[in-house]
Write an enzyme that holds these catalytic residues in place. Structure first.
Site, mmCIF file in Angstrom:
data_model
loop_
_atom_site.group_PDB
_atom_site.id
_atom_site.type_symbol
_atom_site.label_atom_id
_atom_site.label_comp_id
_atom_site.label_asym_id
_atom_site.label_seq_id
_atom_site.Cartn_x
_atom_site.Cartn_y
_atom_site.Cartn_z
ATOM 1 N N SER A 120 0.870 -1.180 0.000
ATOM 2 C CA SER A 120 0.000 0.000 0.000
ATOM 3 C C SER A 120 0.899 1.220 0.000
ATOM 4 O O SER A 120 2.070 1.138 0.417
ATOM 5 C CB SER A 120 -0.854 -0.005 1.269
ATOM 6 O OG SER A 120 -1.511 1.237 1.444
ATOM 7 N N TYR A 173 -2.236 0.703 10.721
ATOM 8 C CA TYR A 173 -2.216 0.134 9.363
ATOM 9 C C TYR A 173 -0.893 0.466 8.672
ATOM 10 O O TYR A 173 -0.296 -0.389 8.011
ATOM 11 C CB TYR A 173 -3.409 0.691 8.591
ATOM 12 C CG TYR A 173 -3.541 0.197 7.175
ATOM 13 C CD1 TYR A 173 -3.743 -1.154 6.900
ATOM 14 C CD2 TYR A 173 -3.484 1.081 6.102
ATOM 15 C CE1 TYR A 173 -3.885 -1.602 5.591
ATOM 16 C CE2 TYR A 173 -3.626 0.649 4.798
ATOM 17 C CZ TYR A 173 -3.821 -0.686 4.541
ATOM 18 O OH TYR A 173 -3.954 -1.133 3.253
HETATM 19 C C1 8X3 Z 1 -5.032 1.758 1.286
HETATM 20 C C2 8X3 Z 1 -4.484 3.121 1.144
HETATM 21 O O1 8X3 Z 1 -4.560 5.512 2.067
HETATM 22 O O2 8X3 Z 1 -6.203 3.968 2.949
HETATM 23 O O3 8X3 Z 1 -4.056 0.789 1.374
HETATM 24 O O4 8X3 Z 1 -3.898 3.787 3.591
HETATM 25 S S1 8X3 Z 1 -4.803 4.110 2.511
#
Ligand code: 8X3
Length: 252
Positions: free
Chosen positions: A137, A150
């Site tokens: 990502s 995340y």
């Molecule tokens: C998804 C992109 O910007 O939501 O992997 O982290 S974000």
């Protein structure tokens, strides 16, 4: 054994994983769809088979190491592994974040990739021209407020890919990382916000054209179908309206 190359796709029940499975099947791979939700991948495998493609489904939780090992033992041949299973939970700031959410995100986004990659590496090596692809990502390459759990996990996935590439340079296996930015899929933001559709919709509000799962699948298929000596180390893709993780143009 046939000559049809085998591509395993994790998280193939929806979004980027499902789109990638469709696309690789169209490129001539026999796709092995894996995800926790058996009915979804079985339906997609049946749809692909009905359309004359080679596809099968295998229910799998990438965080369950024993299940992953059993899957790998039963699989035999593997030419391509697309590590796509992953996801985000919450948008809490560091001061308020839930450690349980962070643990879950690390489990699926990092240890899930580790489990499946370790288990399939012998088969990928034996193929003589294997590919490990990690769908990371843009969150693996820069941070944003509310994203730390995340972001930390996706940085982990990025580091895993980069380190593995160094460690297996003497093997006939490429390590490719595809890092998508804003992709509008049916589930990513919905899951992140615990099913709150309004909050999920806000992520894409006013953005002219977020990427689609097909856009990412197209990029994955391009990278995978380069000649085996060509290694696309890292490819970052975003919609034009997103210049960085924190700079997004929204129309009123
Ligand atoms: C998804 C992109 O910007 O939501 O992997 O982290 S974000």
């Amino acid at each position: 054994m046939t000559d049809t190359p085998i591509a395993v796709v994790t998280g193939a029940s929806s979004g980027i994983g499902a789109a990638t499975a469709r696309r690789l099947a169209a490129e001539g791979y026999e796709v092995v769809l894996t995800a926790r939700r058996a009915e979804r991948i079985e339906a997609l495998a049946a749809e692909l088979t009905d359309a004359g493609r080679a596809a099968r489904a295998h229910a799998l939780d990438v965080t369950d190491r024993a299940a992953v090992d059993a899957f790998a033992a039963a699989l035999g041949r593997c030419d391509v592994l697309v590590n796509n299973a992953g996801g985000a939970l919450g948008m809490d700031r560091v001061a308020d974040a839930d450690p349980g959410d962070w643990r879950t995100m690390y489990e699926v986004n990092v240890l899930g990739v580790l489990n499946v990659t370790q288990a399939l590496l012998p088969a990928l090596t034996a193929s003589g021209a294997g590919t490990v692809l990690v769908v990371s990502s843009t969150a693996g390459h820069g941070t944003y407020e509310g994203g730390a759990g995340y972001v930390a996990a996706k940085h982990g996935a990025h580091v895993l890919a980069e380190t593995l590439r160094l460690e297996i340079v003497d093997r006939p296996v490429r390590v490719i990382e595809i890092a998508p930015g804003m992709v509008r899929t049916e589930e990513f933001s919905l899951v992140r916000f615990g099913g709150d559709a309004e909050k999920a919709a806000k992520v894409y509000q006013g953005v002219a054209e977020p990427l689609t799962a097909d856009d990412v699948a197209d990029t994955i298929a391009w990278a995978v179908t380069r000649p085996p000596h060509v290694n696309v180390d890292l490819l970052v893709l975003r919609p034009r309206a997103q210049a960085s993780n924190t700079k997004v143009h929204r129309e009123a």
